[in-house]
Design a protein around this motif. Sequence first.
Motif, PDB file in Angstrom:
ATOM      1  N   GLY A  43       0.819  -1.200   0.000  1.00  7.05           N
ATOM      2  CA  GLY A  43       0.000   0.000   0.000  1.00  7.05           C
ATOM      3  C   GLY A  43       0.852   1.248   0.000  1.00  7.05           C
ATOM      4  O   GLY A  43       2.046   1.217   0.347  1.00  7.05           O
ATOM      5  N   PHE A  44       0.233   2.371  -0.381  1.00  5.29           N
ATOM      6  CA  PHE A  44       0.991   3.609  -0.549  1.00  5.29           C
ATOM      7  C   PHE A  44       1.560   4.115   0.770  1.00  5.29           C
ATOM      8  O   PHE A  44       2.740   4.476   0.861  1.00  5.29           O
ATOM      9  N   LEU A  45       0.736   4.185   1.825  1.00  2.00           N
ATOM     10  CA  LEU A  45       1.205   4.762   3.077  1.00  2.00           C
ATOM     11  C   LEU A  45       2.321   3.921   3.690  1.00  2.00           C
ATOM     12  O   LEU A  45       3.297   4.465   4.227  1.00  2.00           O
ATOM     13  N   ALA A  46       2.194   2.613   3.581  1.00  6.17           N
ATOM     14  CA  ALA A  46       3.265   1.741   4.084  1.00  6.17           C
ATOM     15  C   ALA A  46       4.559   1.986   3.332  1.00  6.17           C
ATOM     16  O   ALA A  46       5.653   1.971   3.913  1.00  6.17           O
ATOM     17  N   LEU A  47       4.448   2.230   2.039  1.00  2.00           N
ATOM     18  CA  LEU A  47       5.625   2.503   1.223  1.00  2.00           C
ATOM     19  C   LEU A  47       6.231   3.857   1.570  1.00  2.00           C
ATOM     20  O   LEU A  47       7.448   3.992   1.740  1.00  2.00           O
ATOM     21  N   ALA A  48       5.378   4.875   1.695  1.00  2.00           N
ATOM     22  CA  ALA A  48       5.863   6.236   1.928  1.00  2.00           C
ATOM     23  C   ALA A  48       6.451   6.431   3.316  1.00  2.00           C
ATOM     24  O   ALA A  48       7.240   7.365   3.526  1.00  2.00           O
ATOM     25  N   THR A  49       6.077   5.592   4.282  1.00  2.00           N
ATOM     26  CA  THR A  49       6.585   5.740   5.644  1.00  2.00           C
ATOM     27  C   THR A  49       7.676   4.735   5.990  1.00  2.00           C
ATOM     28  O   THR A  49       8.090   4.637   7.140  1.00  2.00           O
ATOM     29  N   ASP A  50       8.144   3.988   5.002  1.00  4.04           N
ATOM     30  CA  ASP A  50       9.287   3.096   5.173  1.00  4.04           C
ATOM     31  C   ASP A  50      10.485   3.804   4.542  1.00  4.04           C
ATOM     32  O   ASP A  50      10.595   3.881   3.318  1.00  4.04           O
ATOM     33  N   PRO A  51      11.405   4.369   5.338  1.00  6.85           N
ATOM     34  CA  PRO A  51      12.478   5.185   4.754  1.00  6.85           C
ATOM     35  C   PRO A  51      13.326   4.454   3.732  1.00  6.85           C
ATOM     36  O   PRO A  51      13.718   5.052   2.711  1.00  6.85           O
ATOM     37  N   ASP A  52      13.612   3.182   3.949  1.00  6.89           N
ATOM     38  CA  ASP A  52      14.416   2.459   2.965  1.00  6.89           C
ATOM     39  C   ASP A  52      13.670   2.310   1.642  1.00  6.89           C
ATOM     40  O   ASP A  52      14.232   2.514   0.565  1.00  6.89           O
ATOM     41  N   ALA A  53      12.377   1.950   1.730  1.00 11.81           N
ATOM     42  CA  ALA A  53      11.585   1.764   0.512  1.00 11.81           C
ATOM     43  C   ALA A  53      11.334   3.091  -0.191  1.00 11.81           C
ATOM     44  O   ALA A  53      11.443   3.189  -1.422  1.00 11.81           O
ATOM     45  N   ALA A  54      10.992   4.140   0.572  1.00 12.58           N
ATOM     46  CA  ALA A  54      10.733   5.444  -0.043  1.00 12.58           C
ATOM     47  C   ALA A  54      11.990   6.019  -0.675  1.00 12.58           C
ATOM     48  O   ALA A  54      11.928   6.666  -1.735  1.00 12.58           O
ATOM     49  N   ALA A  55      13.132   5.783  -0.063  1.00  9.91           N
ATOM     50  CA  ALA A  55      14.389   6.221  -0.668  1.00  9.91           C
ATOM     51  C   ALA A  55      14.652   5.472  -1.968  1.00  9.91           C
ATOM     52  O   ALA A  55      15.074   6.068  -2.970  1.00  9.91           O
ATOM     53  N   GLU A  56      14.380   4.173  -1.975  1.00  6.99           N
ATOM     54  CA  GLU A  56      14.561   3.386  -3.189  1.00  6.99           C
ATOM     55  C   GLU A  56      13.672   3.914  -4.312  1.00  6.99           C
ATOM     56  O   GLU A  56      14.119   4.060  -5.459  1.00  6.99           O
ATOM     57  N   VAL A  57      12.415   4.232  -4.007  1.00  8.47           N
ATOM     58  CA  VAL A  57      11.508   4.762  -5.030  1.00  8.47           C
ATOM     59  C   VAL A  57      12.017   6.105  -5.556  1.00  8.47           C
ATOM     60  O   VAL A  57      11.986   6.370  -6.764  1.00  8.47           O
ATOM     61  N   THR A  58      12.493   6.962  -4.667  1.00  4.02           N
ATOM     62  CA  THR A  58      13.030   8.260  -5.084  1.00  4.02           C
ATOM     63  C   THR A  58      14.194   8.106  -6.053  1.00  4.02           C
ATOM     64  O   THR A  58      14.338   8.875  -7.015  1.00  4.02           O
ATOM     65  N   LEU A  59      15.017   7.086  -5.815  1.00  2.93           N
ATOM     66  CA  LEU A  59      16.224   6.890  -6.614  1.00  2.93           C
ATOM     67  C   LEU A  59      15.977   6.149  -7.927  1.00  2.93           C
ATOM     68  O   LEU A  59      16.787   6.249  -8.858  1.00  2.93           O
ATOM     69  N   GLN A  60      14.868   5.407  -8.022  1.00  2.00           N
ATOM     70  CA  GLN A  60      14.623   4.588  -9.216  1.00  2.00           C
ATOM     71  C   GLN A  60      14.695   5.377 -10.524  1.00  2.00           C
ATOM     72  O   GLN A  60      15.394   4.960 -11.465  1.00  2.00           O
ATOM     73  N   PRO A  61      14.000   6.503 -10.658  1.00  2.00           N
ATOM     74  CA  PRO A  61      14.068   7.210 -11.950  1.00  2.00           C
ATOM     75  C   PRO A  61      15.415   7.876 -12.202  1.00  2.00           C
ATOM     76  O   PRO A  61      15.756   8.147 -13.361  1.00  2.00           O
ATOM     77  N   ILE A  62      16.188   8.123 -11.151  1.00  2.00           N
ATOM     78  CA  ILE A  62      17.527   8.681 -11.353  1.00  2.00           C
ATOM     79  C   ILE A  62      18.423   7.615 -11.973  1.00  2.00           C
ATOM     80  O   ILE A  62      19.183   7.878 -12.911  1.00  2.00           O
ATOM     81  N   ARG A  63      18.324   6.413 -11.465  1.00  2.00           N
ATOM     82  CA  ARG A  63      19.132   5.322 -12.030  1.00  2.00           C
ATOM     83  C   ARG A  63      18.739   5.029 -13.479  1.00  2.00           C
ATOM     84  O   ARG A  63      19.578   4.805 -14.341  1.00  2.00           O
ATOM     85  N   ARG A  64      17.433   5.048 -13.748  1.00  2.00           N
ATOM     86  CA  ARG A  64      16.963   4.662 -15.078  1.00  2.00           C
ATOM     87  C   ARG A  64      17.202   5.757 -16.113  1.00  2.00           C
ATOM     88  O   ARG A  64      17.603   5.479 -17.243  1.00  2.00           O
ATOM     89  N   PHE A  65      16.936   7.021 -15.751  1.00  8.60           N
ATOM     90  CA  PHE A  65      16.937   8.088 -16.746  1.00  8.60           C
ATOM     91  C   PHE A  65      18.033   9.136 -16.566  1.00  8.60           C
ATOM     92  O   PHE A  65      18.292   9.915 -17.481  1.00  8.60           O
ATOM     93  N   GLY A  66      18.611   9.223 -15.374  1.00  5.78           N
ATOM     94  CA  GLY A  66      19.601  10.271 -15.137  1.00  5.78           C
ATOM     95  C   GLY A  66      19.021  11.668 -15.125  1.00  5.78           C
ATOM     96  O   GLY A  66      19.652  12.622 -15.597  1.00  5.78           O
TER      97      GLY A  66
END
Length: 342
Positions: A43-66
């Motif tokens: 779920g969204f809230l569980a994802l957004a309040t898990d710092p490791d998971a939310a950090a991973e999501v933040t970084l995903q488009p940087i890795r893929r697209f720069g």
Amino acid sequence: MTHPKTLLATLMGERQPIPPVWLMRQAGRYLPEYRALRAEKGGFLALATDPDAAAEVTLQPIRRFGFDGAILFSDILMVPWALGQELSFGVGEGPRLTPPLVDHALAALERVPARLEPVYATVARVAASLPPQTTFLGFAGSPWTVATYMVAGQGSRDQGETRRYAYADPGAFGAVIAAITAMTIDYLAGQIAAGVEAVQLFDSWSGSLSPAQFEAYVIAPNAAIVAALRTRCPGVPVIGFPKGAGGKLPAYARETGVDAVGLDETVDPVWAHRALPDGMPVQGNLDPLALIAGGPALTSAIDRILAALAERPHVFNLGHGIDQHTPIAHVEALLARVRNPG
């Protein structure tokens, strides 16, 4: 260029030969890696309040697209959650806040600022992991847009319930705006202390207001936020994004004190270049549907925006959030066109 981070330099007023690029909602459902992680978290809230998971999501488009900027993965409704409302995200329903303030007193809410701590932890993790050339953007919802959810308990097409509430009891509604403003200042200052380098204020529903209400509930509280951040976090750029402001955009740019203005897709960039203060950085404003369409329509839309804003500091972005149905190949084509216009 005097700063190695082109996005941060642009927000500080430095025009680049190639505009930096990031996309609103660039960390999200159009990416298969995001969908996999969200399914795992449940779920969204569980994802957004898990710092490791939310950090991973933040970084995903940087890795893929720069992209030149990383935008914190979170939600504008973290502030009402910290103010004491309960927040949930139902499947296919959108966010819900309880109790809605249309029939519940603000003073009865018990504030829980500790609910924001996972966001700051996410920021710290991302800041430690970003490439050195990538600018880290934090954000919050602007008070009017956040208030529409707090009053009605959910989103709406015309924000009618909140607008009626504001007319009927301006004192009570003013207290809601003041509470959101104060919490937002603390929230953005906390993000900055944890590692973000610039922040954006999202006012997704500013276009629904009359001119007088726009002055009272958009310009005034955003000016208060910007002024407070100038004192508490000097030198950190603030992007204002008043979606739907239209002809009120120049007044917003002048009176709020923001460093840069985001344009939604309905704004003519040629007009914006003429109407906005000289030298003010502008962000935007590709139609997200043009990005879905791709091909010649996408190319011509990109070229028109680049030409219109070539004489001022410009951050290339969408006019609102990227749609979940956007093909990844079209994002790649966008980046190629902006970075190599040829």
